[in-house]
Design a protein around this motif. Sequence first.
Motif, mmCIF file in Angstrom:
data_model
loop_
_atom_site.group_PDB
_atom_site.id
_atom_site.type_symbol
_atom_site.label_atom_id
_atom_site.label_comp_id
_atom_site.label_asym_id
_atom_site.label_seq_id
_atom_site.Cartn_x
_atom_site.Cartn_y
_atom_site.Cartn_z
ATOM 1 N N MET A 120 -15.412 -3.923 8.426
ATOM 2 C CA MET A 120 -14.096 -4.588 8.430
ATOM 3 C C MET A 120 -13.063 -3.663 7.764
ATOM 4 O O MET A 120 -13.266 -3.181 6.643
ATOM 5 N N ALA A 121 -11.994 -3.416 8.465
ATOM 6 C CA ALA A 121 -10.961 -2.528 7.934
ATOM 7 C C ALA A 121 -10.102 -3.236 6.894
ATOM 8 O O ALA A 121 -9.837 -4.442 6.987
ATOM 9 N N GLU A 122 -9.666 -2.475 5.882
ATOM 10 C CA GLU A 122 -8.708 -3.009 4.912
ATOM 11 C C GLU A 122 -7.363 -3.210 5.604
ATOM 12 O O GLU A 122 -7.005 -2.457 6.513
ATOM 13 N N GLN A 123 -6.602 -4.152 5.127
ATOM 14 C CA GLN A 123 -5.331 -4.492 5.762
ATOM 15 C C GLN A 123 -4.155 -4.225 4.812
ATOM 16 O O GLN A 123 -4.169 -4.669 3.656
ATOM 17 N N TYR A 124 -3.162 -3.506 5.314
ATOM 18 C CA TYR A 124 -1.935 -3.251 4.546
ATOM 19 C C TYR A 124 -0.730 -3.387 5.462
ATOM 20 O O TYR A 124 -0.828 -3.177 6.675
ATOM 21 N N ASP A 125 0.407 -3.726 4.835
ATOM 22 C CA ASP A 125 1.651 -3.746 5.611
ATOM 23 C C ASP A 125 2.121 -2.321 5.909
ATOM 24 O O ASP A 125 2.654 -2.054 6.987
ATOM 25 N N VAL A 126 1.907 -1.435 4.925
ATOM 26 C CA VAL A 126 2.386 -0.060 5.048
ATOM 27 C C VAL A 126 1.316 0.902 4.536
ATOM 28 O O VAL A 126 0.846 0.758 3.402
ATOM 29 N N VAL A 127 0.956 1.866 5.359
ATOM 30 C CA VAL A 127 0.083 2.955 4.933
ATOM 31 C C VAL A 127 0.926 4.221 4.919
ATOM 32 O O VAL A 127 1.570 4.560 5.925
ATOM 33 N N ILE A 128 0.918 4.911 3.789
ATOM 34 C CA ILE A 128 1.709 6.134 3.635
ATOM 35 C C ILE A 128 0.762 7.301 3.445
ATOM 36 O O ILE A 128 -0.111 7.278 2.571
ATOM 37 N N LEU A 129 0.921 8.313 4.261
ATOM 38 C CA LEU A 129 0.115 9.523 4.157
ATOM 39 C C LEU A 129 0.904 10.571 3.393
ATOM 40 O O LEU A 129 1.931 11.053 3.870
ATOM 41 N N GLY A 130 0.452 10.902 2.187
ATOM 42 C CA GLY A 130 1.125 11.900 1.373
ATOM 43 C C GLY A 130 1.700 11.306 0.098
ATOM 44 O O GLY A 130 2.583 10.444 0.151
ATOM 45 N N ALA A 131 1.176 11.773 -1.043
ATOM 46 C CA ALA A 131 1.666 11.303 -2.343
ATOM 47 C C ALA A 131 2.550 12.360 -2.988
ATOM 48 O O ALA A 131 2.373 12.733 -4.149
ATOM 49 N N GLY A 132 3.501 12.849 -2.199
ATOM 50 C CA GLY A 132 4.506 13.770 -2.716
ATOM 51 C C GLY A 132 5.790 13.016 -3.000
ATOM 52 O O GLY A 132 5.805 11.786 -3.089
ATOM 53 N N ALA A 133 6.876 13.760 -3.108
ATOM 54 C CA ALA A 133 8.160 13.156 -3.467
ATOM 55 C C ALA A 133 8.589 12.085 -2.461
ATOM 56 O O ALA A 133 8.909 10.949 -2.836
ATOM 57 N N ALA A 134 8.591 12.416 -1.177
ATOM 58 C CA ALA A 134 9.052 11.470 -0.156
ATOM 59 C C ALA A 134 8.110 10.277 -0.046
ATOM 60 O O ALA A 134 8.556 9.120 0.025
ATOM 61 N N GLY A 135 6.809 10.534 -0.035
ATOM 62 C CA GLY A 135 5.841 9.462 0.120
ATOM 63 C C GLY A 135 5.890 8.458 -1.023
ATOM 64 O O GLY A 135 5.854 7.240 -0.801
ATOM 65 N N MET A 136 5.979 8.955 -2.243
ATOM 66 C CA MET A 136 6.028 8.045 -3.390
ATOM 67 C C MET A 136 7.323 7.246 -3.408
ATOM 68 O O MET A 136 7.327 6.065 -3.757
ATOM 69 N N MET A 137 8.435 7.888 -3.027
ATOM 70 C CA MET A 137 9.703 7.148 -2.982
ATOM 71 C C MET A 137 9.652 6.046 -1.929
ATOM 72 O O MET A 137 10.084 4.913 -2.178
ATOM 73 N N ALA A 138 9.093 6.349 -0.765
ATOM 74 C CA ALA A 138 8.967 5.320 0.279
ATOM 75 C C ALA A 138 8.083 4.177 -0.200
ATOM 76 O O ALA A 138 8.376 2.993 0.052
ATOM 77 N N ALA A 139 7.006 4.506 -0.897
ATOM 78 C CA ALA A 139 6.089 3.485 -1.404
ATOM 79 C C ALA A 139 6.792 2.559 -2.390
ATOM 80 O O ALA A 139 6.624 1.327 -2.342
ATOM 81 N N ILE A 140 7.577 3.145 -3.278
ATOM 82 C CA ILE A 140 8.302 2.352 -4.278
ATOM 83 C C ILE A 140 9.249 1.367 -3.605
ATOM 84 O O ILE A 140 9.283 0.171 -3.935
ATOM 85 N N GLU A 141 10.019 1.859 -2.636
ATOM 86 C CA GLU A 141 11.001 0.990 -1.975
ATOM 87 C C GLU A 141 10.313 -0.104 -1.149
ATOM 88 O O GLU A 141 10.766 -1.252 -1.141
#
Length: 394
Positions: free
Chosen positions: A1-22
Motif C-alpha cells: 500500500m502506497a503512502e498518501q500525500y497531497d504534495v510530494v517534493i523532490l529535492g530538499a534544497g532552497a526551492a524545495g524547502m520553500m515550496a514545502a513551507i508554503e
Amino acid sequence: MAEQYDVVILGAGAAGMMAAIEAGKRGRRVLVLDHAKAPGEKIRISGGGRCNFTNIHAGPKNFLSANPHFCKSALARYTPQDFIALVERHNIAWHEKTLGQLFCDDSAKDIIRMLLSEMKDTGVVLRLGVQVQSIDKTFSGFRVATSDGMIDGANLIVATGGKSIPKMGATGFAYRLAEQFGLPLIETRPALVPLTLDPAQLESLSALAGVAVDAEARSGKTAFEEAVLITHRGLSGPAILQISSYWREGGDIRLALLPRVDIASLLKGARRENGRQALQTALAEHLPKRLAQFFAETAGLINRSLADLSDKVIDGFCSGIKDWAITPAGSEGYRTAEVTLGGVDTRALDSRSMQARDVPGLYFIGECVDVTGWLGGYNFQWAWASGFSAGQAV
C-alpha cells in the motif's frame, strides 16, 4: 500500500524547502524527498559558508531566460524584502556586503535551520537518503517508487536543481523527468563559471597567475564591473563569473582594467613630475606590479622612461589596458559552475504557479527551470520566489 500525500517534493534544497513551507502553511500533507544525507547542501557552501541568501536589487533584469518575462510574476509575488522578514523573524543577523548582496553574519547553516524549523512547524515530512526509482502519472496524481517504498502524491514538485557541482550530488534528474512528461528543454550549459585558456595563452600569462584587478568584463553588449582574477587555468573572479553566462565559444572577452581610472592622464602627470621614471614603475602605482610589467613588455616599452614617450604613445599604450581582448578556450564546466543555464522551457510552465501546462499537478521550480540569475544572491531569490509560487498553488 502506497503512502498518501497531497504534495510530494523532490529535492530538499532552497526551492524545495520553500515550496514545502508554503504548501504546509496551507494545510497540505507534504513530503520532501532527497537522495542526499543532509538538506540544503548548496545553501551550506554558498557565500563562503555565510550564504548570500538574496539581493535587494533582484528583478527581472538580473536573470537570463529564453523568455525574460517569465520570472516577473514569481519575483513580484515573493520579494527580497519578504525573505529578509523571514530571516529577521528567526533572529538571524545579516549584513549587506556589496552591490545589494545580503549575507548571514554567522553561518549559512542558520538559513538551513530556519527552513527546517518552518517545515517542522507546518507539519512537513522530510526524508533524506532516499533514491527515486521511477515516477508514473496516475488517475489521481503521481506514483513515486523509491528505495523506501511506494508514495502517491496528488501533486509533484520537482526541485532537484541543475547539473552544477556534481560532487554535491547534482544530476540531470529534473531534465529527464521533464522529457518523460513531454516538456521541452532549453539546452543547458555551465554558468557563473571560471573560463579557461589554451596552452599558448596560459604560457603568455603564466607570470600573472594569482593577480587580481578591478575591471569591466564585456561580452557583446553585456558588461560587468567587478574583480578579475588570473589563475593557472585561465580567468576567474566575480566579473568573469558574471560574463561567463553570456559568453559563447569562439567569442572573446574584452577587459577594461580600472574602468573608473583615467590611466593615460595619470601617466602623463607622472611624466611631468618625474620624466626619468620607467613606464612600468609609474603604472605599478595603479596596477599590480606584475600586470604593469606584463603590459610594458607586451607593448615593447619595458624600461622606457616616461620622458621618452609622447602623448600618442601613452594613449595607444593605455588603450590596450582599457580594451584587452582575450579569447577563452572554454569553461571549467559543471564541476565549478555555480548554476546551470537553460533547463525546463518556460513556455511549458505557468508563470504564476510553475505548473506544467499540459500535465496538471506537475511543477518545476528553482535551478532546473530556464531562469538563471546573476552572481550575488539572485539565484537564491529565484529559488525562494519560484518555491513560494508553487507552494501557494498546490
